[in-house]
Every structure is written in structure tokens, then in C-alpha cells.
Design a protein around this motif. Structure first.
Motif, PDB file in Angstrom:
ATOM      1  N   LYS A 121       0.790  -1.231   0.000  1.00 54.06           N
ATOM      2  CA  LYS A 121       0.000   0.000   0.000  1.00 54.06           C
ATOM      3  C   LYS A 121       0.826   1.287   0.000  1.00 54.06           C
ATOM      4  N   SER A 122       2.051   1.248   0.483  1.00 56.76           N
ATOM      5  CA  SER A 122       2.839   2.477   0.560  1.00 56.76           C
ATOM      6  C   SER A 122       3.822   2.615  -0.594  1.00 56.76           C
ATOM      7  N   ALA A 123       3.807   1.655  -1.540  1.00 58.26           N
ATOM      8  CA  ALA A 123       4.721   1.687  -2.682  1.00 58.26           C
ATOM      9  C   ALA A 123       4.058   2.320  -3.896  1.00 58.26           C
ATOM     10  N   GLU A 124       4.876   2.918  -4.757  1.00 63.36           N
ATOM     11  CA  GLU A 124       4.378   3.472  -6.013  1.00 63.36           C
ATOM     12  C   GLU A 124       4.350   2.398  -7.091  1.00 63.36           C
ATOM     13  N   ARG A 125       5.510   1.850  -7.432  1.00 65.16           N
ATOM     14  CA  ARG A 125       5.594   0.794  -8.440  1.00 65.16           C
ATOM     15  C   ARG A 125       6.507  -0.317  -7.941  1.00 65.16           C
ATOM     16  N   LEU A 126       6.284  -1.524  -8.467  1.00 63.54           N
ATOM     17  CA  LEU A 126       7.067  -2.697  -8.083  1.00 63.54           C
ATOM     18  C   LEU A 126       7.861  -3.183  -9.292  1.00 63.54           C
ATOM     19  N   PHE A 127       9.145  -3.458  -9.061  1.00 67.25           N
ATOM     20  CA  PHE A 127      10.028  -3.912 -10.135  1.00 67.25           C
ATOM     21  C   PHE A 127      10.764  -5.179  -9.722  1.00 67.25           C
ATOM     22  N   LEU A 128      11.016  -6.021 -10.702  1.00 63.30           N
ATOM     23  CA  LEU A 128      11.925  -7.145 -10.526  1.00 63.30           C
ATOM     24  C   LEU A 128      13.335  -6.598 -10.691  1.00 63.30           C
ATOM     25  N   LEU A 129      14.158  -6.757  -9.673  1.00 69.25           N
ATOM     26  CA  LEU A 129      15.493  -6.183  -9.712  1.00 69.25           C
ATOM     27  C   LEU A 129      16.390  -6.984 -10.641  1.00 69.25           C
ATOM     28  N   LEU A 130      16.958  -6.296 -11.620  1.00 64.69           N
ATOM     29  CA  LEU A 130      17.864  -6.940 -12.559  1.00 64.69           C
ATOM     30  C   LEU A 130      19.316  -6.675 -12.166  1.00 64.69           C
ATOM     31  N   LYS A 131      19.613  -5.420 -11.885  1.00 67.27           N
ATOM     32  CA  LYS A 131      20.961  -5.079 -11.451  1.00 67.27           C
ATOM     33  C   LYS A 131      20.921  -3.888 -10.508  1.00 67.27           C
ATOM     34  N   LYS A 132      21.813  -3.925  -9.525  1.00 66.29           N
ATOM     35  CA  LYS A 132      22.046  -2.773  -8.642  1.00 66.29           C
ATOM     36  C   LYS A 132      23.541  -2.741  -8.371  1.00 66.29           C
ATOM     37  N   GLN A 133      24.171  -1.671  -8.823  1.00 68.93           N
ATOM     38  CA  GLN A 133      25.613  -1.571  -8.686  1.00 68.93           C
ATOM     39  C   GLN A 133      26.013  -0.128  -8.409  1.00 68.93           C
ATOM     40  N   PRO A 134      27.277   0.097  -8.058  1.00 70.25           N
ATOM     41  CA  PRO A 134      27.730   1.461  -7.755  1.00 70.25           C
ATOM     42  C   PRO A 134      27.518   2.391  -8.946  1.00 70.25           C
ATOM     43  N   PRO A 135      27.529   3.690  -8.688  1.00 63.04           N
ATOM     44  CA  PRO A 135      27.286   4.649  -9.770  1.00 63.04           C
ATOM     45  C   PRO A 135      28.395   4.628 -10.815  1.00 63.04           C
ATOM     46  N   TYR A 189      23.827   5.099  -7.058  1.00 63.59           N
ATOM     47  CA  TYR A 189      23.720   3.737  -7.576  1.00 63.59           C
ATOM     48  C   TYR A 189      23.306   3.753  -9.044  1.00 63.59           C
ATOM     49  N   SER A 190      23.431   2.585  -9.668  1.00 60.89           N
ATOM     50  CA  SER A 190      22.872   2.326 -10.994  1.00 60.89           C
ATOM     51  C   SER A 190      21.918   1.146 -10.834  1.00 60.89           C
ATOM     52  N   VAL A 191      20.645   1.355 -11.174  1.00 61.70           N
ATOM     53  CA  VAL A 191      19.630   0.331 -10.964  1.00 61.70           C
ATOM     54  C   VAL A 191      18.931   0.004 -12.280  1.00 61.70           C
ATOM     55  N   VAL A 192      18.750  -1.290 -12.530  1.00 68.35           N
ATOM     56  CA  VAL A 192      18.017  -1.755 -13.705  1.00 68.35           C
ATOM     57  C   VAL A 192      16.941  -2.717 -13.223  1.00 68.35           C
ATOM     58  N   GLY A 193      15.721  -2.550 -13.704  1.00 65.76           N
ATOM     59  CA  GLY A 193      14.627  -3.420 -13.278  1.00 65.76           C
ATOM     60  C   GLY A 193      13.569  -3.577 -14.351  1.00 65.76           C
ATOM     61  N   ILE A 194      12.658  -4.522 -14.100  1.00 67.96           N
ATOM     62  CA  ILE A 194      11.526  -4.788 -14.996  1.00 67.96           C
ATOM     63  C   ILE A 194      10.242  -4.601 -14.203  1.00 67.96           C
ATOM     64  N   PRO A 195       9.328  -3.746 -14.648  1.00 64.71           N
ATOM     65  CA  PRO A 195       8.067  -3.581 -13.923  1.00 64.71           C
ATOM     66  C   PRO A 195       7.300  -4.903 -13.838  1.00 64.71           C
ATOM     67  N   VAL A 196       6.789  -5.207 -12.645  1.00 62.24           N
ATOM     68  CA  VAL A 196       6.041  -6.457 -12.447  1.00 62.24           C
ATOM     69  C   VAL A 196       4.593  -6.300 -12.901  1.00 62.24           C
ATOM     70  N   PHE A 197       4.002  -5.142 -12.639  1.00 62.04           N
ATOM     71  CA  PHE A 197       2.604  -4.901 -13.009  1.00 62.04           C
ATOM     72  C   PHE A 197       2.509  -3.763 -14.014  1.00 62.04           C
ATOM     73  N   ARG A 198       1.501  -3.828 -14.859  1.00 63.30           N
ATOM     74  CA  ARG A 198       1.304  -2.802 -15.877  1.00 63.30           C
ATOM     75  C   ARG A 198       0.998  -1.459 -15.241  1.00 63.30           C
ATOM     76  N   LEU A 199       0.140  -1.460 -14.228  1.00 60.98           N
ATOM     77  CA  LEU A 199      -0.248  -0.222 -13.556  1.00 60.98           C
ATOM     78  C   LEU A 199       0.491  -0.076 -12.235  1.00 60.98           C
ATOM     79  N   PRO A 200       0.749   1.137 -11.786  1.00 61.56           N
ATOM     80  CA  PRO A 200       1.395   1.340 -10.487  1.00 61.56           C
ATOM     81  C   PRO A 200       0.556   0.770  -9.350  1.00 61.56           C
ATOM     82  N   LEU A 201       1.213   0.309  -8.299  1.00 60.78           N
ATOM     83  CA  LEU A 201       0.503  -0.162  -7.115  1.00 60.78           C
ATOM     84  C   LEU A 201      -0.295   0.964  -6.475  1.00 60.78           C
ATOM     85  N   ALA A 202       0.171   2.200  -6.636  1.00 61.07           N
ATOM     86  CA  ALA A 202      -0.504   3.349  -6.029  1.00 61.07           C
ATOM     87  C   ALA A 202      -1.812   3.692  -6.726  1.00 61.07           C
ATOM     88  N   SER A 203      -2.065   3.133  -7.908  1.00 60.77           N
ATOM     89  CA  SER A 203      -3.325   3.382  -8.624  1.00 60.77           C
ATOM     90  C   SER A 203      -4.371   2.383  -8.136  1.00 60.77           C
TER      91      SER A 203
END
Length: 512
Positions: free
Chosen positions: A73-87, A264-278
Motif C-alpha cells: 500500500k505504501s509503494a508506487e511501483r514494483l520492479f523485478l530487480l535486474l541489477k544494482k551496482q555502484p554509480p 547507484y545504478s539500478v536496472v529493473g523490470i516492472p512487475v505490473f502494468r499499472l502502479p501499485l498506487a493506482s
């Protein structure tokens, strides 16, 4: 690995097993200031592990499926994390060298991309094939889970707390069994062959099957050197060369989200078409749903509590509260006919007409007995769209009057109003009420938004006497003690969520 959440128990005989791998890594985007709240929520609701947050994002690992993930309920969008690395290191390096480093987000670890796409496909297939009883759990099970989640949230709250484009997801038409075998083969081959050229050969069969779009966000140093279009183009070319995917900016089957900044550098894939906040149950949008839920989560709403929003507007805070904590009585009030009619529409859309009662009356003249309300939650008008009309001191004193000892008030305040109240709190000024409440006033209950059927009830003048006696010669905050204050972002403006507790008169510190 953490224990399974209530709705994520192992399947009973006859039920299809979940295709999700255990412990998938995710991240959520979240409004600034709400990161600690989402951190607590993923722990309580998803039994998440490896939870960490940075500004605007919360990272976590969970084995929960889509049914539970959708309940955040407090999140905007949900993503599957692909990569998270230093900037990325920019400094005085040439653009070509930096572009090569950006491309390595794709080419540096092809196996990571194949695994992520495999999980994404599994999530997509699970969402499309969920049976009705799983997609929409029974009321009894939902209630049990709500009670468990509420208890966990309350335990977490006793501890110290240390916006994007849509993605159109299409169902893949190819045979799912063969597709799964192909992806498995890819993983094995990538593990055996480490070179990029071999990696390219193993994903050739993806050509023509996946279309993609890159959504890029840059901030900090890199934003001063490159545009988001440049970064998106570099990533897109790398994906086309590496996997043979095709770019589709209008209706892609897969969206790639990239955020580059100085942290950071973050790469992800959205899990849902619409934001969780909608929220699908909110017909007329008002206050941001994530902020509304956060306000309600701080209010300590217990079973049987009487909860009041005396400036309910379109009823967003009450909606979020009643959805999450259904075993309480909810009252909403406002002086605006248009706001109350919009609130009625929202209640009907959410199916909460029997849980929330709406009334028309002024926040400074509440037709309620003293100490008759357990919780007050409200978004105090910022003065841009709707004026307070009455002084904030009158509002606070009236809230204090109707609140029970031990009760909770949670308010959303503008920066100016927050500063004003803080200055008064520090100066400890006493305010004497001099208004004359001699006229009997009326309360109007809204029953039907279309027909505007109203039931008017005369309120006894004793309410005025009760109120006046309470207001005279009270300190600004009276018996209200501030417990918490959180600065949050509303987009272009900042605001404060302030929580107060009402104590007994005997607990007040007398001036020396």
C-alpha cells in the motif's frame, strides 16, 4: 529464507505449484519520506528479507506471489530487480568510454538478463492463469491476513525508523513448455560458456519474439553530462545487439527501467502494468493513496474503534483505513457538498457504503460528545484549493475535545502550518476562545449521491455549552502530545505527517 506469508503456503494436493523461484529480488519506488514505512510494510506483509532502502527506493527479497505483492500500500511501483551496482564514474572521461560502461549494464552479464526475463515470464503467466479463488481470496482469509499484518505493523512501529511511465505487458503466444525449456538451455549454456560471443548465440532464438522499451531516469552528475534519451538509446542498441530484441516505444511486451545517479545504478523490470498506487477502488482521485494509507497506518486503529475524519474531502484516508482495518466504525465529515458527493462515489466504487458514514458539518463545530472518538485522521487543507475558514487553533481544540484520553490524532500538514504549530508549541501560548456559539446547528447525513437525499437531525444546544467550556482557557495543544513527525513529499510540495496522543489532565506539566 524467510517463512512463507499466510497466503503463500505450499499448494495443497490438486493445486498447481507456483512457478516463482524462491527468494526473488525486487525493489519498489516510493515517495520521499515514505521509505521507512514501506520498509516496515514489506517486512510485515511479505516476510521480506535483505531489506534496504535509499532515497525513493526500497529493495527486498521475498518468495511471495502476485496476490501478496499486489497488496503493498505504501509503494508506487514494483520492479523485478535486474541489477544494482555502484554509480558510473563520469569525471572528465570521454563520452565514448562512459557509453561503453553503460552498455556493460547489458553485455557484462547476459545470464543475469536471461534469468530476469525467465522470472518475469513466470510472473506474467501466473497473473494470467490465477484461478478466481486465488486472485480474489475469500473474505474470511483476507480478514485473517489483515489481522496478522496489522499486528506486525504495530510491532514494527514501536522500533526506531533509521513516479513512472506505464508498461504494456502482452502474453507470449508461443508454447510455454518449449519456452521454459529454451530458457533453461540458455542458463546452462551461459554457465558453460563465459564469452560474450557465445552468450549472443545462446539468445538468438529470442529474435522477433520480445519487443521492448527503455524508460530511463538520470539525476546527479550523469544528468549534467547525458540526456535520458542518449542513455536510453545506448541501452537499447546494446539490447538489440546482445539479444536480438526489437524496440517498440508504443506497445512493448517488456519495459526496461533504468535509474542512474550519484549513489547507484539500478536496472529493473516492472512487475505490473499499472502502479501499485493506482487503486482500482478509488473513482475520484484526491490525496495520494500512499500518503493516505501511511496516515492511517500511524493511527493505531483497533477493533471496535470509532475513527473520525472531520475534513474528509473525497474520503481517501477513510477508504484506505477501512480497507486495511475493516473492524472499526468510520465517520467522515466535510462542509463542501461537492467533496461529499465525490466521497459518496468513492465509497460506492469501493463497496464501503456500509462501513463509512458521511456527514456535513464544520470541523470547528463537531456535533459529537466530548471524548467520544478514539482516532482522528485528516488532511488539513493547505489553503490552495480549500481554505481553512476557521483558525487552526479552533480546529485543534475541537479535535482534542471529542478525542478520548489515550486516543490518537494523525494530521497531514503543510510546511507553513507545521512551522506555525511548532512555533506555538515552543512558545507555550495559552489561547482564550471568545466565539459565541448560541445558535443551534444541524448535521446532514448523505445517503444517496445522485438524489441528494438528506436526513437532518437537530443537535442539542448542550453541545455548544460542552464545547465552549472545553475551549475556554486551554493551551494550544492542551492535552495533545506530539509523538511522531515525518516529512514527506507530495510531488512538487513537501508536507508533514504529525501524530499526537491525548493524555489525561493530571499528566500535564504545570508551569513553574
Amino acid at each position: 529464507m524467510s517463512a512463507l506469508a499466510p497466503e503463500e503456503r505450499p499448494p495443497s494436493p490438486g493445486e498447481p505449484p507456483s512457478p516463482l523461484p524462491a527468494g526473488a529480488r525486487y525493489f519498489c519506488t516510493v515517495g520521499r519520506g515514505l521509505e521507512p514505512f514501506l520498509t516496515r510494510e514489506v517486512g510485515a506483509r511479505l516476510a521480506a528479507t535483505e531489506v534496504e532502502y535509499v532515497s525513493g527506493k526500497v529493495f527486498f527479497t521475498t518468495n511471495c506471489g502476485l496476490t501478496m505483492l499486489k497488496q503493498l500500500k505504501s509503494a508506487e511501483r514494483l520492479f523485478l530487480l535486474l541489477k544494482k551496482q555502484p554509480p558510473l564514474f563520469i569525471s572528465s572521461r570521454s563520452k565514448g568510454k562512459v557509453f561503453n560502461e553503460i552498455q556493460r549494464l547489458v553485455t557484462g552479464d547476459p545470464l543475469c538478463w536471461v534469468r530476469a526475463v525467465s522470472i518475469w515470464r513466470s510472473l506474467l503467466e501466473l497473473e494470467e492463469n490465477l484461478p478466481p479463488e486465488v486472485a480474489k481470496p475469500s473474505k474470511r482469509k483476507t480478514g485473517e491476513n489483515e489481522n496478522i499484518i496489522t499486528k506486525k505493523l504495530k510491532i514494527e512501529q514501536t522500533r526506531v525508523m533509521p513516479g513512472d511511465t506505464e508498461c504494456q505487458l502482452q502474453k507470449q503466444k508461443n508454447d510455454k513448455i518449449e519456452e521454459h525449456k529454451d530458457l533453461t538451455t540458455e542458463k546452462e549454456n551461459f554457465q558453460e560458456e563465459k564469452s560474450e560471443n557465445d552468450g549472443e548465440k545462446e539468445v538468438e532464438h529470442h529474435q522477433g519474439k520480445l519487443t521492448f522499451r527503455v524508460s530511463c531516469r538520470c539525476s546527479g552528475t550523469i544528468a549534467k553530462t547525458f540526456t535520458t534519451e542518449e542513455v536510453g538509446r545506448v541501452i537499447g542498441i546494446a539490447l538489440i545487439k546482445q539479444f536480438g530484441w526489437k524496440a517498440d516505444l508504443r506497445n512493448p511486451s517488456l519495459e526496461i527501467f533504468i535509474h542512474l545517479n550519484d549513489i547507484y545504478s539500478v536496472v529493473g523490470i516492472p512487475v505490473f502494468r499499472l502502479p501499485l498506487a493506482s487503486r482500482d477502488y478509488i473513482k475520484v482521485a484526491g490525496l495520494r493513496s500512499t500518503i493516505a494509507w501511511t496516515i492511517a497506518s500511524l493511527a493505531e486503529i483497533n477493533v471496535g474503534a470509532v475513527v473520525l475524519d472531520p475534513m474528509c474531502g473525497l474520503g481517501t484516508i477513510l477508504l484506505e483505513a477501512a480497507k486495511e482495518w475493516p473492524n472499526a466504525s468510520y465517520l467522515g465529515a466535510d462542509v463542501s457538498d461537492s467533496q461529499l458527493l465525490g466521497a459518496c462515489d468513492n465509497l460506492k466504487s469501493a463497496g464501503l457504503m456500509d462501513r463509512i458514514e458521511l456527514f456535513k458539518f464544520c470541523v470547528t463545530e463537531l456535533p459529537l460528545h466530548s471524548e467520544s472518538v478514539d482516532v482522528i485522521i485528516s488532511d488539513v487543507p493547505f489553503g490552495k484549493k480549500f481554505k481553512l475558514g476557521k483558525d487552526i487553533k479552533s480546529i485543534l481544540h475541537e479535535m482534542e475535545r471529542v478525542l478520548c484520553v489515550g486516543g490518537t490524532i494523525v494530521l497531514l500538514l503543510s510546511e507553513d502550518l507545521h512551522k506555525y504549530l511548532q512555533d506555538y508549541k515552543e512558545s507555550n501560548i495559552t489561547w482564550n476562545s471568545s466565539k459565541d456559539n448560541t445558535n443551534e446547528f444541524k448535521i446532514v447525513k448523505y445517503v444517496n449521491a445522485e438524489e441528494k437525499n438528506r436526513i437532518q437531525e437537530n443537535v442539542s444546544p448542550s453541545f455548544q455549552d460542552d464545547r465552549q467550556e472545553w475551549l475556554d482557557k486551554r493551551p494550544l495543544f492542551g492535552t495533545l502530545v506530539q509523538m511522531e513527525c515525518h516529512k514527506v513529499s507530495l510531488g512538487r510540495t513537501e508536507a508533514f505527517i504529525s501524530k499526537y496522543k491525548k493524555i489525561h489532565d493530571s499528566e500535564l506539566q504545570q508551569p513553574s
